[in-house]
Design a protein around this motif. Structure first.
Motif, PDB file in Angstrom:
ATOM      1  N   ASP A  87       0.960  -1.084   0.075  1.00 37.10           N
ATOM      2  CA  ASP A  87      -0.062  -0.106   0.161  1.00 37.10           C
ATOM      3  C   ASP A  87       0.874   1.225   0.072  1.00 37.10           C
ATOM      4  O   ASP A  87       0.412   2.323  -0.047  1.00 37.10           O
ATOM      5  CB  ASP A  87      -0.839   0.176   1.139  1.00 37.10           C
ATOM      6  N   ALA A  88       2.179   1.336   0.072  1.00 36.73           N
ATOM      7  CA  ALA A  88       3.010   2.124   0.107  1.00 36.73           C
ATOM      8  C   ALA A  88       3.125   2.991  -1.146  1.00 36.73           C
ATOM      9  O   ALA A  88       2.742   2.649  -2.185  1.00 36.73           O
ATOM     10  CB  ALA A  88       4.380   1.879   0.483  1.00 36.73           C
ATOM     11  N   SER A  89       3.274   4.357  -0.781  1.00 44.10           N
ATOM     12  CA  SER A  89       3.122   5.210  -1.957  1.00 44.10           C
ATOM     13  C   SER A  89       4.557   5.467  -2.726  1.00 44.10           C
ATOM     14  O   SER A  89       4.426   6.048  -3.945  1.00 44.10           O
ATOM     15  CB  SER A  89       2.680   6.627  -1.420  1.00 44.10           C
ATOM     16  N   ASP A  90       5.387   5.111  -2.081  1.00 46.02           N
ATOM     17  CA  ASP A  90       6.898   5.307  -2.798  1.00 46.02           C
ATOM     18  C   ASP A  90       7.161   4.295  -3.843  1.00 46.02           C
ATOM     19  O   ASP A  90       6.847   3.127  -3.587  1.00 46.02           O
ATOM     20  CB  ASP A  90       8.103   5.433  -1.740  1.00 46.02           C
ATOM     21  N   THR A  91       7.851   4.819  -4.842  1.00 49.03           N
ATOM     22  CA  THR A  91       7.860   3.815  -6.126  1.00 49.03           C
ATOM     23  C   THR A  91       8.762   2.538  -5.671  1.00 49.03           C
ATOM     24  O   THR A  91       8.867   1.415  -6.199  1.00 49.03           O
ATOM     25  CB  THR A  91       8.512   4.618  -6.982  1.00 49.03           C
ATOM     26  N   ALA A  92       9.946   2.811  -4.981  1.00 47.26           N
ATOM     27  CA  ALA A  92      10.966   1.961  -4.801  1.00 47.26           C
ATOM     28  C   ALA A  92      10.084   0.703  -3.789  1.00 47.26           C
ATOM     29  O   ALA A  92      10.516  -0.433  -4.028  1.00 47.26           O
ATOM     30  CB  ALA A  92      12.135   2.352  -3.958  1.00 47.26           C
ATOM     31  N   THR A  93       9.325   1.018  -2.877  1.00 49.46           N
ATOM     32  CA  THR A  93       8.642   0.081  -2.162  1.00 49.46           C
ATOM     33  C   THR A  93       7.625  -0.848  -3.087  1.00 49.46           C
ATOM     34  O   THR A  93       7.641  -2.041  -2.922  1.00 49.46           O
ATOM     35  CB  THR A  93       7.870   0.560  -1.080  1.00 49.46           C
ATOM     36  N   GLN A  94       6.800   0.049  -3.840  1.00 48.23           N
ATOM     37  CA  GLN A  94       6.111  -0.720  -4.842  1.00 48.23           C
ATOM     38  C   GLN A  94       6.845  -1.749  -5.668  1.00 48.23           C
ATOM     39  O   GLN A  94       6.537  -2.581  -5.985  1.00 48.23           O
ATOM     40  CB  GLN A  94       5.406   0.302  -5.700  1.00 48.23           C
ATOM     41  N   ALA A  95       8.024  -1.230  -6.248  1.00 44.77           N
ATOM     42  CA  ALA A  95       8.791  -1.912  -7.015  1.00 44.77           C
ATOM     43  C   ALA A  95       9.219  -3.347  -6.419  1.00 44.77           C
ATOM     44  O   ALA A  95       9.266  -4.382  -6.974  1.00 44.77           O
ATOM     45  CB  ALA A  95       9.906  -1.187  -7.655  1.00 44.77           C
ATOM     46  N   ASP A  96       9.679  -3.175  -5.197  1.00 46.75           N
ATOM     47  CA  ASP A  96      10.176  -4.247  -4.288  1.00 46.75           C
ATOM     48  C   ASP A  96       8.927  -5.320  -4.150  1.00 46.75           C
ATOM     49  O   ASP A  96       9.104  -6.554  -4.579  1.00 46.75           O
ATOM     50  CB  ASP A  96      10.434  -3.931  -3.208  1.00 46.75           C
ATOM     51  N   ALA A  97       7.695  -4.845  -4.077  1.00 51.41           N
ATOM     52  CA  ALA A  97       6.525  -5.636  -3.893  1.00 51.41           C
ATOM     53  C   ALA A  97       6.199  -6.306  -5.118  1.00 51.41           C
ATOM     54  O   ALA A  97       6.038  -7.635  -5.252  1.00 51.41           O
ATOM     55  CB  ALA A  97       5.504  -5.050  -3.321  1.00 51.41           C
ATOM     56  N   LEU A  98       6.233  -5.679  -5.910  1.00 57.70           N
ATOM     57  CA  LEU A  98       6.076  -6.267  -7.709  1.00 57.70           C
ATOM     58  C   LEU A  98       6.976  -7.315  -8.022  1.00 57.70           C
ATOM     59  O   LEU A  98       6.647  -8.459  -8.255  1.00 57.70           O
ATOM     60  CB  LEU A  98       5.966  -4.970  -8.648  1.00 57.70           C
ATOM     61  N   PHE A  99       8.199  -6.968  -7.844  1.00 57.27           N
ATOM     62  CA  PHE A  99       9.433  -7.904  -8.143  1.00 57.27           C
ATOM     63  C   PHE A  99       9.406  -9.267  -7.317  1.00 57.27           C
ATOM     64  O   PHE A  99       9.679 -10.341  -7.342  1.00 57.27           O
ATOM     65  CB  PHE A  99      10.603  -7.292  -8.232  1.00 57.27           C
ATOM     66  N   THR A 100       8.927  -8.913  -5.871  1.00 56.82           N
ATOM     67  CA  THR A 100       9.032 -10.093  -4.766  1.00 56.82           C
ATOM     68  C   THR A 100       7.618 -11.004  -5.208  1.00 56.82           C
ATOM     69  O   THR A 100       7.695 -12.190  -5.226  1.00 56.82           O
ATOM     70  CB  THR A 100       8.863  -9.489  -3.434  1.00 56.82           C
ATOM     71  N   TRP A 101       6.610 -10.335  -5.707  1.00 59.12           N
ATOM     72  CA  TRP A 101       5.436 -11.066  -5.899  1.00 59.12           C
ATOM     73  C   TRP A 101       5.674 -11.938  -7.412  1.00 59.12           C
ATOM     74  O   TRP A 101       5.504 -13.099  -7.481  1.00 59.12           O
ATOM     75  CB  TRP A 101       4.296 -10.077  -6.613  1.00 59.12           C
ATOM     76  N   ALA A 102       6.496 -11.266  -8.175  1.00 54.91           N
ATOM     77  CA  ALA A 102       6.882 -12.123  -9.430  1.00 54.91           C
ATOM     78  C   ALA A 102       7.920 -13.122  -9.040  1.00 54.91           C
ATOM     79  O   ALA A 102       7.387 -14.399  -9.491  1.00 54.91           O
ATOM     80  CB  ALA A 102       7.610 -11.276 -10.436  1.00 54.91           C
ATOM     81  N   ARG A 103       8.808 -13.226  -8.147  1.00 56.63           N
ATOM     82  CA  ARG A 103       9.601 -14.158  -7.848  1.00 56.63           C
ATOM     83  C   ARG A 103       8.867 -15.241  -7.129  1.00 56.63           C
ATOM     84  O   ARG A 103       9.029 -16.459  -7.323  1.00 56.63           O
ATOM     85  CB  ARG A 103      10.809 -13.696  -6.874  1.00 56.63           C
ATOM     86  N   ALA A 104       8.015 -14.861  -6.109  1.00 57.01           N
ATOM     87  CA  ALA A 104       6.890 -15.879  -5.240  1.00 57.01           C
ATOM     88  C   ALA A 104       6.289 -16.559  -6.593  1.00 57.01           C
ATOM     89  O   ALA A 104       5.970 -17.772  -6.324  1.00 57.01           O
ATOM     90  CB  ALA A 104       6.382 -14.971  -4.320  1.00 57.01           C
ATOM     91  N   PHE A 105       5.791 -15.982  -7.516  1.00 56.93           N
ATOM     92  CA  PHE A 105       4.843 -16.402  -8.503  1.00 56.93           C
ATOM     93  C   PHE A 105       5.676 -17.872  -9.085  1.00 56.93           C
ATOM     94  O   PHE A 105       4.991 -18.800  -9.176  1.00 56.93           O
ATOM     95  CB  PHE A 105       4.331 -15.482  -9.343  1.00 56.93           C
ATOM     96  N   LEU A 106       6.785 -17.381  -9.396  1.00 59.00           N
ATOM     97  CA  LEU A 106       7.775 -18.510 -10.123  1.00 59.00           C
ATOM     98  C   LEU A 106       7.872 -19.702  -9.323  1.00 59.00           C
ATOM     99  O   LEU A 106       7.619 -20.845  -9.653  1.00 59.00           O
ATOM    100  CB  LEU A 106       8.841 -17.731 -10.680  1.00 59.00           C
ATOM    101  N   GLY A 107       8.167 -19.288  -8.043  1.00 58.83           N
ATOM    102  CA  GLY A 107       8.387 -20.475  -6.954  1.00 58.83           C
ATOM    103  C   GLY A 107       7.327 -21.283  -6.875  1.00 58.83           C
ATOM    104  O   GLY A 107       7.193 -22.462  -6.829  1.00 58.83           O
TER     105      GLY A 107
END
Length: 182
Positions: A87-107
């Motif tokens: 829910d964070a508004s800063d871009t870096a936190t959003q990017a971290d969450a998005l790329f974490t989501w993608a890595r977890a999806f692959l796993g």
């Protein structure tokens, strides 16, 4: 349409069960598991996080609701699937969450498909390859307050959303369709 629980509720439920995983990681892994044909079982955290000793979420808690909502969204014919991110508004936190989501999806996808890689369409194979490339990305490439970076993240999120639906269609929906034909 079943709505996803909030990021805070999922994070709190994760901490309560001692899972050590963020909402983005749990949702990404769960969606990967389901998209590869993994069963929507109550003990999904143990399956998705590959630890049979993890506790099963209580009926009706945020993690049980996450499972129900994820199944409903992946099956929705109106393509209303959404990613549970920060829910964070800063871009870096959003990017971290998005790329974490993608890595977890692959796993989760790997665990859900088991020993045999599912048969994918050409588009599905390309989507999986592109997801693997995105999973290697880092938030260091994004700046908070940069409109171009925020737009790029929105486009990446939309790509991931469509790729997940495509993979789910290849692995789950197509298999059901073939069963009905037989």
């Amino acid at each position: 349409m079943t709505e996803l629980p909030s990021v805070d509720d999922v994070n709190q439920a994760s901490r309560a069960l001692g899972l050590g995983a963020s909402a983005a990681e749990l949702h990404g892994g769960l969606c990967g598991w389901l998209s590869a044909g993994g069963a929507p079982v109550r003990e999904w955290p143990a399956r998705v996080l590959a630890d049979d000793n993890l506790p099963t979420p209580a009926e009706g808690d945020a993690l049980a609701r996450l499972l129900d909502a994820s199944v409903a969204q992946l099956e929705d014919r109106d393509f209303a699937f959404e990613l549970l991110l920060s829910d964070a508004s800063d871009t870096a936190t959003q990017a971290d969450a998005l790329f974490t989501w993608a890595r977890a999806f692959l796993g989760g996808f790997g665990l859900g498909s088991g020993q045999n890689r599912p048969a994918l369409s050409e588009e599905g194979d390309e989507a999986l390859t592109d997801l693997a490339k995105l999973a290697q990305a880092s938030s260091e490439d994004f700046e908070s307050g940069n409109d171009d970076d925020e737009d790029a993240l929105a486009e990446i999120e939309e790509f991931i959303r469509v790729a997940v639906l495509l993979l789910h269609g290849d692995c789950v929906m197509a298999a059901r369709h073939r069963q009905r034909l037989n």
